[in-house]
Write an enzyme that holds these catalytic residues in place. Structure first.
Site, mmCIF file in Angstrom:
data_model
loop_
_atom_site.group_PDB
_atom_site.id
_atom_site.type_symbol
_atom_site.label_atom_id
_atom_site.label_comp_id
_atom_site.label_asym_id
_atom_site.label_seq_id
_atom_site.Cartn_x
_atom_site.Cartn_y
_atom_site.Cartn_z
ATOM 1 N N TYR A 35 0.816 -1.205 0.000
ATOM 2 C CA TYR A 35 0.000 0.000 0.000
ATOM 3 C C TYR A 35 0.850 1.255 0.000
ATOM 4 O O TYR A 35 2.070 1.187 0.168
ATOM 5 C CB TYR A 35 -0.950 0.006 1.212
ATOM 6 C CG TYR A 35 -0.305 0.314 2.548
ATOM 7 C CD1 TYR A 35 0.491 -0.615 3.203
ATOM 8 C CD2 TYR A 35 -0.493 1.549 3.163
ATOM 9 C CE1 TYR A 35 1.081 -0.316 4.426
ATOM 10 C CE2 TYR A 35 0.089 1.846 4.396
ATOM 11 C CZ TYR A 35 0.875 0.902 5.023
ATOM 12 O OH TYR A 35 1.463 1.201 6.226
ATOM 13 N N ARG A 54 7.967 4.008 -4.855
ATOM 14 C CA ARG A 54 8.037 3.067 -3.729
ATOM 15 C C ARG A 54 6.990 1.968 -3.890
ATOM 16 O O ARG A 54 7.251 0.802 -3.593
ATOM 17 C CB ARG A 54 7.860 3.805 -2.398
ATOM 18 C CG ARG A 54 8.010 2.874 -1.203
ATOM 19 C CD ARG A 54 7.991 3.619 0.125
ATOM 20 N NE ARG A 54 6.714 4.256 0.373
ATOM 21 C CZ ARG A 54 6.447 5.016 1.431
ATOM 22 N NH1 ARG A 54 7.376 5.245 2.341
ATOM 23 N NH2 ARG A 54 5.249 5.551 1.600
ATOM 24 N N ARG A 104 -8.267 -20.784 -0.683
ATOM 25 C CA ARG A 104 -7.233 -20.324 0.247
ATOM 26 C C ARG A 104 -6.052 -21.275 0.181
ATOM 27 O O ARG A 104 -6.175 -22.462 0.507
ATOM 28 C CB ARG A 104 -7.772 -20.270 1.682
ATOM 29 C CG ARG A 104 -6.724 -19.749 2.651
ATOM 30 C CD ARG A 104 -7.094 -19.899 4.112
ATOM 31 N NE ARG A 104 -5.972 -19.480 4.948
ATOM 32 C CZ ARG A 104 -4.943 -20.260 5.265
ATOM 33 N NH1 ARG A 104 -4.897 -21.504 4.853
ATOM 34 N NH2 ARG A 104 -3.948 -19.779 6.013
ATOM 35 N N HIS A 106 -1.561 -21.039 0.538
ATOM 36 C CA HIS A 106 -0.380 -20.171 0.648
ATOM 37 C C HIS A 106 0.240 -19.938 -0.727
ATOM 38 O O HIS A 106 0.737 -18.858 -1.025
ATOM 39 C CB HIS A 106 0.669 -20.791 1.578
ATOM 40 C CG HIS A 106 0.325 -20.670 3.041
ATOM 41 N ND1 HIS A 106 -0.749 -21.316 3.599
ATOM 42 C CD2 HIS A 106 0.913 -19.965 4.035
ATOM 43 C CE1 HIS A 106 -0.804 -21.008 4.883
ATOM 44 N NE2 HIS A 106 0.192 -20.183 5.172
ATOM 45 N N LYS A 151 6.434 -1.829 1.869
ATOM 46 C CA LYS A 151 5.245 -1.231 2.499
ATOM 47 C C LYS A 151 4.098 -2.220 2.363
ATOM 48 O O LYS A 151 3.211 -2.082 1.510
ATOM 49 C CB LYS A 151 4.923 0.137 1.883
ATOM 50 C CG LYS A 151 4.071 0.987 2.819
ATOM 51 C CD LYS A 151 4.179 2.446 2.530
ATOM 52 C CE LYS A 151 3.177 3.280 3.321
ATOM 53 N NZ LYS A 151 3.382 3.293 4.761
HETATM 54 N N1 PDD Z 1 2.954 4.872 7.796
HETATM 55 N N2 PDD Z 1 7.716 3.501 8.932
HETATM 56 C C1 PDD Z 1 6.554 2.858 9.054
HETATM 57 C C2 PDD Z 1 6.562 1.498 9.664
HETATM 58 C C3 PDD Z 1 5.359 3.448 8.600
HETATM 59 O O1 PDD Z 1 4.201 2.774 8.690
HETATM 60 C C4 PDD Z 1 5.406 4.763 8.040
HETATM 61 C C5 PDD Z 1 4.167 5.462 7.548
HETATM 62 C C6 PDD Z 1 6.644 5.402 7.940
HETATM 63 C C7 PDD Z 1 6.775 6.774 7.314
HETATM 64 O O2 PDD Z 1 6.647 6.682 5.920
HETATM 65 P P1 PDD Z 1 6.087 7.909 5.074
HETATM 66 O O3 PDD Z 1 6.913 9.071 5.423
HETATM 67 O O4 PDD Z 1 6.279 7.475 3.669
HETATM 68 O O5 PDD Z 1 4.642 8.124 5.448
HETATM 69 C C8 PDD Z 1 7.785 4.748 8.389
HETATM 70 C C9 PDD Z 1 1.743 5.390 7.221
HETATM 71 C C10 PDD Z 1 1.486 6.825 7.507
HETATM 72 C C11 PDD Z 1 0.592 4.468 7.560
HETATM 73 O O6 PDD Z 1 0.815 3.264 7.522
HETATM 74 O O7 PDD Z 1 -0.516 4.918 7.848
#
Ligand code: PDD
Length: 286
Positions: A35, A54, A104, A106, A151
């Site tokens: 995400y 990213r 479902r 893995h 992410k």
């Molecule tokens: N989270 N590290 C983690 C584990 C995070 O979840 C986030 C941001 C950041 C900062 O990343 P950025 O500057 O790109 O927002 C670092 C977002 C805000 C969320 O999960 O809601």
């Protein structure tokens, strides 16, 4: 009317409260997805190219072909949502899961078509008086996986850690792996040590935050002393200032960590950066 907002879901626009997902979606069953969360300031999308890059890198890391993200098309969709919903200062959430599978398992089938959701959410960053006062943080063991640079929507560890912080009346949990700082449960972390701004180097142990990059750009532009380096628990607790960065709140000074007082109020370097951020947003997104 929050729930009648339009969202983008797999090629169509539909009302948020009438958009639903198959129970066989791998995002639902396995957290098998990635995400992005992107701020919108005065109807302008913040650092969009960095967020999309990213996103593509996260997709490639989990073996989803990133060519499904066409920058122009995604920017068009986001701008449509901004117009349709009259978003002014909001954030945009992009969620791509591996898609709906036959059962479902893995092992994912190669035919899965990724599910794409793009939606907005209203949010109110902390006001300046809250920032000036600073926030409390706790220290937690970083027991997450060793691919925290992705992410990923698999956020169970982050969710548990952030809720532990919330229960302890803290804004954030600062994570230590082998006694060294990695990041926060939902933010990157900086310290100020004898006038030098320091943050952990990028690695598989932390997310390459877009706000971290934005702040680094501002730090360099304003010729502040800066270093990416290891930060031990001792260095963290004896630092002059600590602040967290994330898309929802670019600079959040931390003035207390567990029972340790770092400072009585936000330090001068944190406030200087906070002011640079506000000025950049004001001037760039008129
Ligand atoms: N989270 N590290 C983690 C584990 C995070 O979840 C986030 C941001 C950041 C900062 O990343 P950025 O500057 O790109 O927002 C670092 C977002 C805000 C969320 O999960 O809601």
């Amino acid at each position: 009317m929050p729930n009648s907002e339009a969202v983008y879901f797999n090629g169509n626009y539909s009302p948020k409260n009438q958009t639903s997902l198959s129970i066989l979606d791998r995002g639902f069953l396995f957290g098998d997805g990635v995400y992005e969360l992107i701020p919108v300031y005065n109807k302008h999308i913040f650092y969009i190219k960095d967020h999309l890059n990213r996103l593509k890198s996260s997709l490639e890391s989990i073996n989803i072909d990133s060519s499904l993200v066409d920058d122009d098309e995604f920017i068009k969709i986001i701008n449509s949502l901004i117009e349709l919903n009259d978003y002014v200062n909001h954030y945009i959430y992009i969620h791509i899961s591996r898609g709906v599978d036959k059962k479902r398992n893995h092992i994912y089938s190669k035919e899965c078509e990724p599910t794409i959701l793009i939606m907005g959410e209203n949010y109110k960053p902390f006001d300046k008086s809250t920032i000036e006062y600073g926030k409390k943080a706790i220290i937690e063991d970083d027991y997450r996986w060793l691919k925290s640079n992705i992410k990923s929507t698999s956020l169970l560890a982050n969710v548990l850690i952030k809720n532990k912080a919330f229960t302890d009346d803290a804004y954030e949990a600062l994570l230590l792996r082998d006694q060294y700082l990695t990041e926060g449960s939902a933010s990157n972390v900086f310290i100020v040590d004898n006038g030098v701004i320091k943050t952990p180097k990028l690695s598989n142990k932390l997310l390459p935050g877009i706000t971290r990059k934005f702040l680094t750009d501002l730090i360099i532009e304003n010729k502040l002393d800066f270093e990416e380096c290891d930060i031990s628990k001792d260095q963290l607790l004896t630092s002059d200032e600590i602040f967290c960065s994330s898309s929802t709140n670019p600079v959040v000074p931390i003035t207390r960590v567990d029972n340790n007082v770092i400072s009585n109020k936000a330090g001068p370097v944190s406030m200087e950066l906070y002011n640079y951020v506000q000025e950049f947003i004001r001037e760039t997104y008129k």
